[in-house]
Design an enzyme around this catalytic site. Structure first.
Site, PDB file in Angstrom:
ATOM      1  N   CYS A 140       0.817  -1.217   0.000  1.00 33.17           N
ATOM      2  CA  CYS A 140       0.000   0.000   0.000  1.00 33.17           C
ATOM      3  C   CYS A 140       0.845   1.258   0.000  1.00 33.17           C
ATOM      4  CB  CYS A 140      -0.869   0.060   1.250  1.00 33.17           C
ATOM      5  SG  CYS A 140      -2.302  -0.949   1.120  1.00 33.17           S
ATOM      6  N   CYS A 150      -4.641   8.012   5.121  1.00 29.44           N
ATOM      7  CA  CYS A 150      -3.420   8.125   5.941  1.00 29.44           C
ATOM      8  C   CYS A 150      -3.779   8.411   7.398  1.00 29.44           C
ATOM      9  CB  CYS A 150      -2.506   9.234   5.421  1.00 29.44           C
ATOM     10  SG  CYS A 150      -1.868   8.942   3.768  1.00 29.44           S
TER      11      CYS A 150
END
Lengths: 384, 126
Positions: free
Chosen positions: B35, B104
Site C-alpha cells: 500500500c 493516511c
C-alpha cells in the site's frame, strides 16, 4: 533555482516554437474556407504537416493532426478495430494508459486480448509477440519507448517477426515518448500506424499527430466535417499545429548529438547518485533505454515524500508510487517488471531535457543524499 | 504539495517525535509496503498517562504529517482520552487533508488503537 527534470511529463516551449506561434496570431482564417484568409491558414498547416512527415520519414499525406498523443492512440486503435471483424488484440503490459485503457475497454466488451509480458528490464521479446498472433488478430500495439523507465522496445524486430506469421495484422506503436529521443524512420520500422505528441518535444500542448501508412483505411471515431480525411474532424488548432511543425523539425535535427549530450548528463547524475546513496536500484534496461530517463528506487522510503522534499529544493521530478497518483498500487510498469512493491513505491523518475546543465545535475547530486537519509531516519523499514 | 495545507507541510518538513522508545509499554505497527504506508507508533505510559510518544513512518507527505500530528495529540493525555482521538481529530488538527489522502489519517488512528491495545495486554500479562 528551479531544476526541471520532468521532461517525460512535458517540456517547455523552445524559442523557435514561441517565435513561430507569435508570427501566426494573424492567421485567423478557417483553413477550410475558400477565400484567401482561409487559404493562408491552410498553407501553414500543410507546411507543418510536411515538417512532421520529414521528421518521421513519411509522406505528408500519411500524417494526421490530432489534439494529443492520447487522441492519436485512441483513433489508431479504436479506428482500426471498428473497421474489421477480427476481435483479437495483442499489446504489452507496460503501455501508457492511453493505449492500455482503450484495449481494456475492448476486453471488457468481449474482445480477446493477449498481454505480452516484459522482462525485468521492461523489455518485450519479439518472439513473445509473434507467438500470440492468430488468424483473428486485428492489431498489435507496442510502445516504442516507455515513459516511466525509458526502456526502448525492439519495434523493427517485432514487426519483422509478426509479419513472418501474418502479413495482415496491423501494427501500431505509441512513439509519444520516443520521438525526439530515438532516431527512427517509419518505413524502416515497418509499422502501420505511429502516434506522436507535440508537448514532449518543446512544442505546445493540445496537438499531436498520427501516422497512418498509405493504403490503410481506418474508421472514424469522431464525426463531423471532412478535416483530416474525416478521421479527425474539427477546425484545426492552427497555433498548435505551426508550433508542432517547428518543434518536430527541431526534435530530429542533430538528434544523435543531442542524445549523446543528454546521455552524458544522465550518466553524471546516475554516477553521482550511486556514489553518495546506497541501497538503490536502477529500473529499466541498462543499454536499450532513453538517453534522458533515469528511474531509481530508493529502498526503505516512499516516492511522494522524496519528490516533495526535492520540490522544496526546486527540483522537479516524478514518482511511480501509488500515493502520488491516487491509485492503491504502485506503477503497473514497475509491477510488470517484477519489482518488489515496496521497492516500486520508492521509485523516482528523473527525465532530462535539452536545457539541463552540468550545474543543475551537480545541484541535484548535492541535494538528494540528505533527503534520502532524512526519510530513512523517519522510516521503520530495515534495509537489507 | 498543491493540495496540502500549511499545517501538513509544516509537519512534513519538521515532523515531531520521530524515533523509537526503547522501554515503550505499547507499540502499534500497521500498514504494509504494497500500500505504500507503514506506521510504527511507540507509547510510554505511566500512571495511566501517555508520557511519551514516538513514531516511524514509511509513506507519503500526508502519512508522515498524520503520524507526527497524532503523537502531538496524545502526549500528556490519559489512555481514556487518547482512545477517543479519531482520524477526524487528526485531519482537523492538520487543517484538512485532500480526500485521496484521508486514509493516511485512518492508519494513524489504527496505529494508536493497536498501541493502546498492546499496552493493555502487556499490563495484564504483568
Amino acid at each position: 533555482m528551479i531544476v526541471y527534470l520532468d521532461n517525460n511529463a512535458t517540456t517547455p516551449l523552445s524559442d523557435p516554437v514561441k517565435k513561430k506561434i507569435n508570427e501566426s496570431f494573424e492567421l485567423y482564417g478557417n483553413p477550410s474556407s475558400f477565400h484567401s484568409l482561409g487559404v493562408k491558414a491552410r498553407n501553414v498547416i500543410e507546411i507543418a504537416r510536411g515538417k512532421i512527415a520529414a521528421a518521421i520519414g513519411s509522406d505528408a499525406k500519411e500524417v494526421l493532426f490530432t489534439s494529443c498523443g492520447t487522441e492519436s492512440d485512441n483513433i489508431a486503435i479504436q479506428g482500426l478495430l471498428k473497421s474489421t471483424k477480427k476481435k483479437h488484440i495483442v499489446s504489452s503490459k507496460i503501455e501508457h494508459p492511453a493505449v492500455l485503457n482503450v484495449i481494456k475497454y475492448f476486453e471488457a466488451s468481449g474482445y480477446d486480448v493477449s498481454w505480452v509480458d516484459v522482462d525485468r528490464y521492461g523489455r518485450v521479446n519479439p518472439e513473445d509477440v509473434a507467438v500470440l498472433i492468430r488468424p483473428d488478430t486485428a492489431i498489435v500495439s507496442i510502445m516504442m519507448a516507455n515513459n516511466e523507465i525509458g526502456t526502448i522496445q525492439p519495434i523493427k524486430e517485432i514487426t519483422d517477426k509478426v509479419k513472418e506469421v501474418s502479413k495482415d495484422v496491423i501494427i501500431h506503436t505509441d512513439a509519444v515518448q520516443a520521438f525526439g529521443k530515438v532516431k527512427f524512420k517509419v518505413r524502416e520500422l515497418g509499422v502501420d500506424m505511429l502516434s506522436i505528441s507535440s508537448h514532449k518535444v518543446n512544442g505546445p500542448k493540445g496537438v499531436g499527430a498520427l501516422y497512418i501508412r498509405k493504403g490503410l483505411k481506418i474508421s472514424p471515431i469522431l464525426y463531423g466535417g471532412h478535416h483530416e480525411k474525416g478521421i479527425k474532424p474539427g477546425t484545426e488548432n492552427i497555433l498548435g499545429i505551426v508550433g508542432f511543425g517547428e518543434a518536430a523539425s527541431q526534435a530530429v535535427e542533430n538528434i544523435e548529438y543531442k542524445i549523446g549530450k543528454i546521455r552524458e548528463l544522465k550518466e553524471r547524475l546516475k554516477n553521482g547518485i550511486n556514489r553518495s546513496v546506497d541501497n538503490i536500484e536502477i529500473n529499466g534496461h541498462p543499454d536499450e533505454v532513453l538517453s534522458n530517463t533515469l528511474n531509481v528506487s530508493f529502498k526503505g522510503i516512499e516516492g511522494e515524500s522524496i519528490i516533495m522534499m526535492l520540490d522544496m529544493e526546486g527540483i522537479c521530478v516524478a514518482t511511480g508510487s501509488a500515493c502520488s497518483s491516487g491509485r492503491l498500487e504502485p506503477s503497473h510498469v514497475l509491477m510488470s517488471m517484477g519489482l518488489d512493491p515496496a521497492v516500486a513505491q520508492g521509485s523516482v523518475r528523473f527525465s532530462l531535457g535539452d536545457y539541463n546543465t552540468l550545474e543543475e545535475i551537480d545541484y541535484v547530486v548535492e541535494k538528494l543524499p540528505p533527503i534520502i537519509e532524512r526519510l530513512r531516519e523517519i522510516s521503520p523499514l530495515e534495509i537489507k | 504539495m498543491n493540495q496540502y495545507s500549511d499545517k501538513v507541510m509544516e509537519h512534513f518538513k519538521n515532523p515531531r517525535n520521530v524515533g523509537e522508545i526503547e522501554n515503550a509499554n505499547g507499540v502499534g505497527h500497521v500498514g504494509n509496503p504494497v500500500c505504500g504506508d507503514i506506521m510504527k507508533l511507540y507509547i510510554r505510559v505511566e500512571d495511566g498517562i501517555i508520557k511519551d510518544a514516538k513514531f516511524k513512518t514509511f509513506g507519503c507527505g500526508a502519512a508522515i504529517a498524520t503520524s507526527s500530528m497524532i503523537t502531538e495529540l496524545i502526549k500528556g493525555k490519559t489512555i481514556e482520552e487518547a482512545e477517543k482521538v479519531s482520524n477526524k481529530a487528526v485531519i482537523d488538527a492538520l487543517d484538512g487533508l485532500p480526500p485521496v489522502k484521508r486514509h493516511c489519517s485512518v492508519l494513524a488512528e489504527e496505529a494508536l488503537k493497536k498501541a493502546i491495545e498492546d499496552y493493555k495486554k502487556k499490563k495484564e500479562d504483568v
